[in-house]
Scaffold this motif. Structure first.
Motif, PDB file in Angstrom:
ATOM      1  N   PRO A  13       0.489  -1.797   0.282  1.00 53.76           N
ATOM      2  CA  PRO A  13       0.189   0.262   0.217  1.00 53.76           C
ATOM      3  C   PRO A  13       0.687   1.019   0.421  1.00 53.76           C
ATOM      4  CG  PRO A  13      -0.011  -1.139   1.933  1.00 53.76           C
ATOM      5  CD  PRO A  13       0.667  -2.259   1.247  1.00 53.76           C
ATOM      6  N   ASP A  14      -0.046   2.590  -0.809  1.00 55.08           N
ATOM      7  CA  ASP A  14       1.485   3.515  -0.186  1.00 55.08           C
ATOM      8  C   ASP A  14       1.392   3.940   0.781  1.00 55.08           C
ATOM      9  OD1 ASP A  14       1.761   5.144  -2.979  1.00 55.08           O
ATOM     10  OD2 ASP A  14       0.122   6.813  -1.648  1.00 55.08           O
ATOM     11  N   ASN A  15       0.657   3.253   1.721  1.00 54.93           N
ATOM     12  CA  ASN A  15       1.903   4.443   3.335  1.00 54.93           C
ATOM     13  C   ASN A  15       2.731   3.397   3.374  1.00 54.93           C
ATOM     14  OD1 ASN A  15       1.047   1.526   3.421  1.00 54.93           O
ATOM     15  ND2 ASN A  15       0.081   2.245   5.902  1.00 54.93           N
ATOM     16  N   VAL A  16       3.417   2.098   3.047  1.00 54.41           N
ATOM     17  CA  VAL A  16       4.749   1.505   3.313  1.00 54.41           C
ATOM     18  C   VAL A  16       5.495   2.881   2.680  1.00 54.41           C
ATOM     19  CG1 VAL A  16       6.333  -0.317   2.229  1.00 54.41           C
ATOM     20  CG2 VAL A  16       4.197  -0.201   3.244  1.00 54.41           C
ATOM     21  N   LEU A  17       5.822   3.704   1.391  1.00 57.29           N
ATOM     22  CA  LEU A  17       6.604   4.136   0.763  1.00 57.29           C
ATOM     23  C   LEU A  17       6.644   5.335   1.380  1.00 57.29           C
ATOM     24  CD1 LEU A  17       5.476   3.948  -2.912  1.00 57.29           C
ATOM     25  CD2 LEU A  17       7.600   2.680  -1.636  1.00 57.29           C
ATOM     26  N   PHE A  18       5.455   6.525   2.313  1.00 56.80           N
ATOM     27  CA  PHE A  18       5.785   7.642   2.502  1.00 56.80           C
ATOM     28  C   PHE A  18       5.705   7.931   3.890  1.00 56.80           C
ATOM     29  CE2 PHE A  18       4.042   7.860  -1.887  1.00 56.80           C
ATOM     30  CZ  PHE A  18       4.999   8.124  -2.460  1.00 56.80           C
ATOM     31  N   LEU A  42      -0.162   2.150  -9.161  1.00 58.87           N
ATOM     32  CA  LEU A  42      -1.358   0.990  -9.545  1.00 58.87           C
ATOM     33  C   LEU A  42      -2.246   2.045  -9.105  1.00 58.87           C
ATOM     34  CD1 LEU A  42      -0.587  -2.218  -8.952  1.00 58.87           C
ATOM     35  CD2 LEU A  42      -0.803  -1.354 -10.730  1.00 58.87           C
ATOM     36  N   PRO A  43      -3.190   2.489  -9.864  1.00 62.00           N
ATOM     37  CA  PRO A  43      -4.642   2.923  -9.524  1.00 62.00           C
ATOM     38  C   PRO A  43      -5.233   3.037  -8.853  1.00 62.00           C
ATOM     39  CG  PRO A  43      -5.000   2.086 -12.241  1.00 62.00           C
ATOM     40  CD  PRO A  43      -3.315   1.860 -11.269  1.00 62.00           C
ATOM     41  N   THR A  44      -5.938   3.484  -7.870  1.00 65.12           N
ATOM     42  CA  THR A  44      -6.603   3.296  -6.153  1.00 65.12           C
ATOM     43  C   THR A  44      -7.465   1.902  -7.091  1.00 65.12           C
ATOM     44  OG1 THR A  44      -6.587   5.508  -5.857  1.00 65.12           O
ATOM     45  CG2 THR A  44      -8.248   4.047  -4.399  1.00 65.12           C
ATOM     46  N   GLY A  45      -7.352   1.251  -5.506  1.00 66.73           N
ATOM     47  CA  GLY A  45      -8.734   0.006  -5.364  1.00 66.73           C
ATOM     48  C   GLY A  45      -8.201  -1.517  -6.499  1.00 66.73           C
ATOM     49  N   ILE A  46      -7.245  -1.138  -7.165  1.00 61.83           N
ATOM     50  CA  ILE A  46      -6.524  -2.572  -7.773  1.00 61.83           C
ATOM     51  C   ILE A  46      -5.807  -3.457  -6.782  1.00 61.83           C
ATOM     52  CG2 ILE A  46      -5.388  -3.631  -9.243  1.00 61.83           C
ATOM     53  CD1 ILE A  46      -5.263  -1.235 -11.443  1.00 61.83           C
ATOM     54  N   PHE A  47      -5.493  -3.329  -5.803  1.00 65.99           N
ATOM     55  CA  PHE A  47      -5.727  -4.096  -4.791  1.00 65.99           C
ATOM     56  C   PHE A  47      -6.307  -4.294  -2.804  1.00 65.99           C
ATOM     57  CE2 PHE A  47      -1.518  -5.241  -7.679  1.00 65.99           C
ATOM     58  CZ  PHE A  47      -2.178  -6.705  -7.248  1.00 65.99           C
ATOM     59  N   TYR A  48      -5.915  -2.976  -3.110  1.00 61.51           N
ATOM     60  CA  TYR A  48      -6.824  -2.782  -2.155  1.00 61.51           C
ATOM     61  C   TYR A  48      -8.517  -2.268  -1.362  1.00 61.51           C
ATOM     62  CZ  TYR A  48      -1.695  -3.785  -0.164  1.00 61.51           C
ATOM     63  OH  TYR A  48      -0.481  -4.303  -0.686  1.00 61.51           O
ATOM     64  N   ALA A  49      -9.391  -1.907  -0.493  1.00 61.67           N
ATOM     65  CA  ALA A  49     -10.020  -1.067  -0.855  1.00 61.67           C
ATOM     66  C   ALA A  49     -10.077  -0.045  -1.180  1.00 61.67           C
ATOM     67  CB  ALA A  49     -10.552  -1.118   0.859  1.00 61.67           C
ATOM     68  N   GLY A  50     -11.400   0.526  -1.863  1.00 62.97           N
ATOM     69  CA  GLY A  50     -11.634   1.859  -2.514  1.00 62.97           C
ATOM     70  C   GLY A  50     -10.677   2.989  -1.580  1.00 62.97           C
ATOM     71  N   VAL A  52      -7.663   3.058  -1.608  1.00 62.05           N
ATOM     72  CA  VAL A  52      -6.121   2.514  -1.189  1.00 62.05           C
ATOM     73  C   VAL A  52      -5.061   2.932  -2.577  1.00 62.05           C
ATOM     74  CG1 VAL A  52      -4.752   1.348   0.251  1.00 62.05           C
ATOM     75  CG2 VAL A  52      -6.939   1.741   0.759  1.00 62.05           C
ATOM     76  N   LYS A  53      -4.118   3.279  -2.711  1.00 60.13           N
ATOM     77  CA  LYS A  53      -3.802   3.381  -4.284  1.00 60.13           C
ATOM     78  C   LYS A  53      -2.504   1.952  -3.280  1.00 60.13           C
ATOM     79  CE  LYS A  53      -3.783   7.699  -5.476  1.00 60.13           C
ATOM     80  NZ  LYS A  53      -2.950   9.276  -5.023  1.00 60.13           N
ATOM     81  N   ALA A  54      -2.240   1.707  -4.772  1.00 62.08           N
ATOM     82  CA  ALA A  54      -0.740  -0.120  -4.577  1.00 62.08           C
ATOM     83  C   ALA A  54       0.291   0.567  -5.247  1.00 62.08           C
ATOM     84  CB  ALA A  54      -1.552  -0.892  -4.514  1.00 62.08           C
ATOM     85  N   ASN A  55       1.324   0.054  -4.950  1.00 62.81           N
ATOM     86  CA  ASN A  55       2.634  -0.179  -5.618  1.00 62.81           C
ATOM     87  C   ASN A  55       3.316  -1.374  -5.579  1.00 62.81           C
ATOM     88  OD1 ASN A  55       2.829   3.488  -5.649  1.00 62.81           O
ATOM     89  ND2 ASN A  55       1.973   2.450  -3.459  1.00 62.81           N
ATOM     90  N   VAL A  56       3.700  -1.930  -7.319  1.00 60.14           N
ATOM     91  CA  VAL A  56       4.385  -2.693  -6.717  1.00 60.14           C
ATOM     92  C   VAL A  56       5.832  -2.483  -6.702  1.00 60.14           C
ATOM     93  CG1 VAL A  56       4.885  -4.807  -8.283  1.00 60.14           C
ATOM     94  CG2 VAL A  56       2.503  -3.201  -8.507  1.00 60.14           C
ATOM     95  N   LEU A  57       6.632  -2.267  -6.118  1.00 57.99           N
ATOM     96  CA  LEU A  57       8.467  -2.708  -6.171  1.00 57.99           C
ATOM     97  C   LEU A  57       8.949  -4.068  -6.508  1.00 57.99           C
ATOM     98  CD1 LEU A  57       8.534  -1.594  -2.203  1.00 57.99           C
ATOM     99  CD2 LEU A  57       8.791   0.118  -4.110  1.00 57.99           C
ATOM    100  N   PHE A  58       9.956  -3.835  -7.623  1.00 55.31           N
ATOM    101  CA  PHE A  58      10.376  -4.802  -8.558  1.00 55.31           C
ATOM    102  C   PHE A  58      11.918  -4.545  -7.914  1.00 55.31           C
ATOM    103  CE2 PHE A  58       6.981  -4.054 -10.833  1.00 55.31           C
ATOM    104  CZ  PHE A  58       6.435  -5.014 -11.305  1.00 55.31           C
ATOM    105  N   PHE A  59      12.152  -5.756  -7.079  1.00 54.67           N
ATOM    106  CA  PHE A  59      13.906  -5.659  -6.533  1.00 54.67           C
ATOM    107  C   PHE A  59      14.045  -6.916  -6.678  1.00 54.67           C
ATOM    108  CE2 PHE A  59      10.733  -6.724  -3.243  1.00 54.67           C
ATOM    109  CZ  PHE A  59      11.286  -7.905  -2.886  1.00 54.67           C
ATOM    110  N   ASP A  60      16.163  -6.697  -6.594  1.00 55.01           N
ATOM    111  CA  ASP A  60      17.070  -7.738  -6.783  1.00 55.01           C
ATOM    112  C   ASP A  60      17.568  -8.049  -5.183  1.00 55.01           C
ATOM    113  OD1 ASP A  60      15.970  -7.996  -9.770  1.00 55.01           O
ATOM    114  OD2 ASP A  60      17.603  -6.521 -10.065  1.00 55.01           O
ATOM    115  N   LYS A  61      17.661  -9.589  -5.655  1.00 53.36           N
ATOM    116  CA  LYS A  61      18.859  -9.831  -4.568  1.00 53.36           C
ATOM    117  C   LYS A  61      20.453  -9.812  -4.190  1.00 53.36           C
ATOM    118  CE  LYS A  61      20.150 -11.694   0.316  1.00 53.36           C
ATOM    119  NZ  LYS A  61      18.897 -12.118   1.130  1.00 53.36           N
ATOM    120  N   LYS A  62      21.365  -8.890  -4.653  1.00 50.87           N
ATOM    121  CA  LYS A  62      22.409  -9.023  -5.223  1.00 50.87           C
ATOM    122  C   LYS A  62      23.931  -9.723  -3.704  1.00 50.87           C
ATOM    123  CE  LYS A  62      21.626  -6.251  -9.149  1.00 50.87           C
ATOM    124  NZ  LYS A  62      22.899  -4.942  -9.431  1.00 50.87           N
TER     125      LYS A  62
END
Length: 86
Positions: A13-18, A42-50, A52-62
């Motif tokens: 959810p958006d709050n994890v980022l800010f 992502l647009p509001t409401g895709i993964f969470y309740a109406g 709530v904005k969501a984000n997808v974080l892509f990362f690599d482990k090195k």
């Protein structure tokens, strides 16, 4: 649990980022231990309740790099809602 080398993505959810608290702890750990290279908002409401904005974080482990964090550049993009009008 991600092995080296490894690649993953996580929806947060958006709050994890800010915000502080647990979200800040997660954010700091990701940036310190992984190469976070892409943020997809992502647009509001895709993964969470109406409303709530969501984000997808892509990362690599090195392999560990104690002198500096891996994350140095972040590719940022947004996903607009599909046009549903006909």
């Amino acid at each position: 649990m991600l092995g080296v080398p490894g690649r993953a993505a996580v929806v947060v959810p958006d709050n994890v980022l800010f915000e502080g608290g647990a979200g800040e702890t997660v954010r700091r750990r990701l940036l310190k231990q992984f190469d976070v290279h892409t943020l997809l908002r992502l647009p509001t409401g895709i993964f969470y309740a109406g409303g709530v904005k969501a984000n997808v974080l892509f990362f690599d482990k090195k392999p560990a790099r104690p002198e500096a964090a891996w994350a140095s550049k972040l590719w940022y993009t947004t996903s607009a809602p599909a046009n549903t009008s006909h």
